[in-house]
Design a protein around this motif. Structure first.
Motif, PDB file in Angstrom:
ATOM      1  N   TYR A  69       0.871  -1.170   0.000  1.00 33.42           N
ATOM      2  CA  TYR A  69       0.000   0.000   0.000  1.00 33.42           C
ATOM      3  C   TYR A  69       0.902   1.213   0.000  1.00 33.42           C
ATOM      4  CZ  TYR A  69      -3.289   3.475   1.934  1.00 33.42           C
ATOM      5  OH  TYR A  69      -4.053   4.590   2.164  1.00 33.42           O
ATOM      6  N   GLU A 121      -5.029 -14.680   6.813  1.00 32.99           N
ATOM      7  CA  GLU A 121      -5.026 -13.802   7.985  1.00 32.99           C
ATOM      8  C   GLU A 121      -4.199 -12.541   7.724  1.00 32.99           C
ATOM      9  OE1 GLU A 121      -4.666 -15.803  11.925  1.00 32.99           O
ATOM     10  OE2 GLU A 121      -4.554 -17.615  10.671  1.00 32.99           O
ATOM     11  N   GLN A 169      -6.354 -10.309   5.519  1.00 35.23           N
ATOM     12  CA  GLN A 169      -7.410  -9.646   6.289  1.00 35.23           C
ATOM     13  C   GLN A 169      -6.847  -8.472   7.091  1.00 35.23           C
ATOM     14  OE1 GLN A 169      -8.863 -13.045   8.460  1.00 35.23           O
ATOM     15  NE2 GLN A 169     -10.420 -13.511   6.927  1.00 35.23           N
ATOM     16  N   ARG A 170      -5.705  -8.671   7.720  1.00 35.95           N
ATOM     17  CA  ARG A 170      -5.085  -7.588   8.488  1.00 35.95           C
ATOM     18  C   ARG A 170      -4.669  -6.442   7.559  1.00 35.95           C
ATOM     19  NH1 ARG A 170       0.087  -7.927  12.697  1.00 35.95           N
ATOM     20  NH2 ARG A 170       0.366  -5.675  12.855  1.00 35.95           N
ATOM     21  N   ARG A 216      -5.925  -5.580   4.631  1.00 33.48           N
ATOM     22  CA  ARG A 216      -7.113  -4.848   4.182  1.00 33.48           C
ATOM     23  C   ARG A 216      -7.680  -3.965   5.290  1.00 33.48           C
ATOM     24  NH1 ARG A 216      -9.864  -9.654   0.548  1.00 33.48           N
ATOM     25  NH2 ARG A 216      -8.763  -9.130  -1.373  1.00 33.48           N
ATOM     26  N   ARG A 217      -7.704  -4.466   6.505  1.00 31.44           N
ATOM     27  CA  ARG A 217      -8.196  -3.684   7.638  1.00 31.44           C
ATOM     28  C   ARG A 217      -7.324  -2.438   7.851  1.00 31.44           C
ATOM     29  NH1 ARG A 217      -8.125  -7.547  11.040  1.00 31.44           N
ATOM     30  NH2 ARG A 217      -6.118  -7.089  11.964  1.00 31.44           N
ATOM     31  N   GLU A 218      -5.997  -2.625   7.802  1.00 33.60           N
ATOM     32  CA  GLU A 218      -5.094  -1.500   8.005  1.00 33.60           C
ATOM     33  C   GLU A 218      -5.190  -0.477   6.869  1.00 33.60           C
ATOM     34  OE1 GLU A 218      -1.332  -2.769  10.560  1.00 33.60           O
ATOM     35  OE2 GLU A 218      -1.625  -4.086   8.817  1.00 33.60           O
ATOM     36  N   ASN A 252      -7.835   0.129   5.078  1.00 34.63           N
ATOM     37  CA  ASN A 252      -9.095   0.849   5.299  1.00 34.63           C
ATOM     38  C   ASN A 252      -8.939   1.907   6.389  1.00 34.63           C
ATOM     39  OD1 ASN A 252     -10.612  -0.419   3.317  1.00 34.63           O
ATOM     40  ND2 ASN A 252     -11.262  -2.063   4.676  1.00 34.63           N
ATOM     41  N   GLU A 253      -8.181   1.609   7.429  1.00 33.40           N
ATOM     42  CA  GLU A 253      -7.936   2.584   8.496  1.00 33.40           C
ATOM     43  C   GLU A 253      -7.166   3.795   7.958  1.00 33.40           C
ATOM     44  OE1 GLU A 253      -6.012   0.380  11.619  1.00 33.40           O
ATOM     45  OE2 GLU A 253      -7.841  -0.766  12.061  1.00 33.40           O
ATOM     46  N   TYR A 254      -6.155   3.544   7.136  1.00 30.39           N
ATOM     47  CA  TYR A 254      -5.402   4.656   6.530  1.00 30.39           C
ATOM     48  C   TYR A 254      -6.321   5.498   5.648  1.00 30.39           C
ATOM     49  CZ  TYR A 254      -0.616   3.406   7.855  1.00 30.39           C
ATOM     50  OH  TYR A 254       0.551   3.174   8.541  1.00 30.39           O
ATOM     51  N   GLN A 308      -9.466   5.980   5.897  1.00 27.21           N
ATOM     52  CA  GLN A 308     -10.485   6.712   6.648  1.00 27.21           C
ATOM     53  C   GLN A 308      -9.910   7.907   7.392  1.00 27.21           C
ATOM     54  OE1 GLN A 308     -12.562   3.866   9.099  1.00 27.21           O
ATOM     55  NE2 GLN A 308     -13.339   2.774   7.329  1.00 27.21           N
TER      56      GLN A 308
END
Length: 102
Positions: A46, A87, A90-91, A93-95, A97-99, A101
């Motif tokens: 990313y 796993e 998933q982590r 993608r979650r991170e 998405n946090e960036y 937002q």
């Protein structure tokens, strides 16, 4: 990576035009070996268009520690591979998405 029994599982690039960033995910099934004992080779990146890494996960450097988490330009020395690329994905993608937002 083609041949030698390698098969692409995921090859995806996601653009985030509002932040001028992108994510690239590449996962390959490869024959199990000393370098890739799980039979998986992955790279999740990313970053921004100028080429700066914001976040990354990979096991593309088997001659070093193997599984790595990159935080900006640094390697996260506390990162522990959870045992499955799913796993990690998933982590990641979650991170991302946090960036996005922030």
């Amino acid at each position: 990576m083609v041949g030698n029994g390698a098969k692409r599982i995921i090859g995806q690039t996601i653009d985030y035009p509002e932040s001028d960033r992108f994510a690239h995910i590449s996962v390959w099934s490869v024959p199990g070996s000393e370098a890739y004992p799980e039979g998986i080779k992955y790279s999740m990146h990313y970053g921004n268009k100028p080429g700066d890494t914001i976040l990354g996960y990979d096991n593309a450097h088997p001659e070093t520690k193997g599984h790595e988490r990159h935080d900006g330009g640094d390697i996260d020395g506390d990162y522990e591979y959870p045992g499955s690329y799913v796993e990690v994905l998933q982590r990641f993608r979650r991170e991302v998405n946090e960036y996005e937002q922030d």
